[in-house]
Design a protein around this motif. Structure first.
Motif, PDB file in Angstrom:
ATOM      1  N   GLU A   2       0.840  -1.190   0.000  1.00  0.00           N
ATOM      2  CA  GLU A   2       0.000   0.000   0.000  1.00  0.00           C
ATOM      3  C   GLU A   2       0.882   1.250   0.000  1.00  0.00           C
ATOM      4  O   GLU A   2       1.936   1.267   0.634  1.00  0.00           O
ATOM      5  N   ALA A   3       0.425   2.269  -0.706  1.00  0.00           N
ATOM      6  CA  ALA A   3       1.226   3.494  -0.767  1.00  0.00           C
ATOM      7  C   ALA A   3       1.224   4.203   0.583  1.00  0.00           C
ATOM      8  O   ALA A   3       0.298   4.057   1.369  1.00  0.00           O
ATOM      9  N   ASN A   4       2.276   4.957   0.830  1.00  0.00           N
ATOM     10  CA  ASN A   4       2.329   5.790   2.028  1.00  0.00           C
ATOM     11  C   ASN A   4       1.531   7.068   1.813  1.00  0.00           C
ATOM     12  O   ASN A   4       1.207   7.434   0.683  1.00  0.00           O
ATOM     13  N   LYS A   5       1.260   7.741   2.910  1.00  0.00           N
ATOM     14  CA  LYS A   5       0.712   9.091   2.832  1.00  0.00           C
ATOM     15  C   LYS A   5       1.611   9.983   3.665  1.00  0.00           C
ATOM     16  O   LYS A   5       2.268   9.501   4.604  1.00  0.00           O
ATOM     17  N   LYS A 121       7.984  10.085  -5.069  1.00  0.00           N
ATOM     18  CA  LYS A 121       8.546   8.956  -5.807  1.00  0.00           C
ATOM     19  C   LYS A 121       9.462   8.129  -4.893  1.00  0.00           C
ATOM     20  O   LYS A 121       9.349   6.900  -4.820  1.00  0.00           O
ATOM     21  N   HIS A 124       7.357   6.455  -2.042  1.00  0.00           N
ATOM     22  CA  HIS A 124       6.175   5.691  -2.442  1.00  0.00           C
ATOM     23  C   HIS A 124       4.893   6.285  -1.815  1.00  0.00           C
ATOM     24  O   HIS A 124       4.180   5.613  -1.073  1.00  0.00           O
ATOM     25  N   ASP A 126       1.237   8.286  -1.928  1.00  0.00           N
ATOM     26  CA  ASP A 126       0.027   8.636  -2.668  1.00  0.00           C
ATOM     27  C   ASP A 126      -0.285  10.103  -2.367  1.00  0.00           C
ATOM     28  O   ASP A 126      -0.695  10.446  -1.249  1.00  0.00           O
TER      29      ASP A 126
END
Ligand SMILES: [Mg+2]
Ligand SMILES: [Zn+2]
Length: 205
Positions: A2-5, A121, A124, A126
């Motif tokens: 899952e992407a980080n925030k 980038k 990682h 979102d």
């Protein structure tokens, strides 16, 4: 995976009092309410990344290397509450600077979004789940141009309020200080009660 925030943070004026071109770590302290705000945001699962314009380098006031101690000092201050700083990105450029190799037009000086895009980038992230917090509209614009939501801390450091029809310069929220900005973000989360009857933040609404 899952992407980080992330919460992208302006440094001068937002996290620390704005002492123009200061790189002396002894003069660096956090603004009131910053640690408390970071604690709230940390519980919500955000990474913290500083995005800073450092035109003092292009102006010849200090060297890039001087920022190493600045970053270390901020990390130390965050660490008082166990807060981890994941990244420190800065733009050393200024078109009108006096040091030739930095006196260039770049895409990384805020209000440009490139530092945020590079950080996203590398970590990682979102961007649609992330926020930029800053004290001038150039911070707001950089955040929104990158695809984040942006909060302006209206502490008197923005005094031009130049929007010129650019919607990226319109903040999603204006807060009086860092703690209020953090609380505003937390209000986007549902509270969930666990079996022990304790309330915890769950997903973003
Ligand atoms: Mg600032
Ligand atoms: Zn730059």
């Amino acid at each position: 995976m899952e992407a980080n925030k992330a919460i992208f943070l302006d440094k001068d004026g937002t996290l620390i009092p704005n002492i123009p071109y200061n790189v002396n770590p002894d003069l660096i302290s956090l603004n009131k309410g910053v640690l408390e705000g970071l604690e709230i945001l940390s519980k919500l699962g955000y990474l913290f990344i500083i995005i800073s314009n450092q035109a003092g380098i292009a102006k010849g006031y200090f060297e890039e290397e001087d920022l190493i101690e600045v970053e270390q000092k901020i990390k130390q201050l965050f660490d008082q509450k166990g807060i981890h700083l994941s990244g420190f990105y800065y733009c050393p450029h200024l078109e009108t600077g006096s040091v030739p190799r930095y006196a260039v037009t770049c895409n990384c000086r805020k209000p440009n979004p490139d530092l945020i895009l590079a950080a996203a980038k590398e970590h990682h992230i979102d961007l649609t789940k992330s926020w930029m917090i800053g004290d001038i509209l150039d911070d707001v614009e950089a955040g929104k141009a990158a695809g984040c939501r942006s909060i302006l801390i209206d502490n008197g450091n923005e005094n031009e309020w130049c929007v010129n029809g650019n919607l990226n310069r319109v903040p999603n929220w204006i807060a009086p200080n860092f703690l209020e900005a953090s609380l505003y973000i937390s209000h986007h989360y549902k509270l969930k009660e666990d079996e022990q009857g304790t309330f915890e933040y769950s997903q973003e609404i």
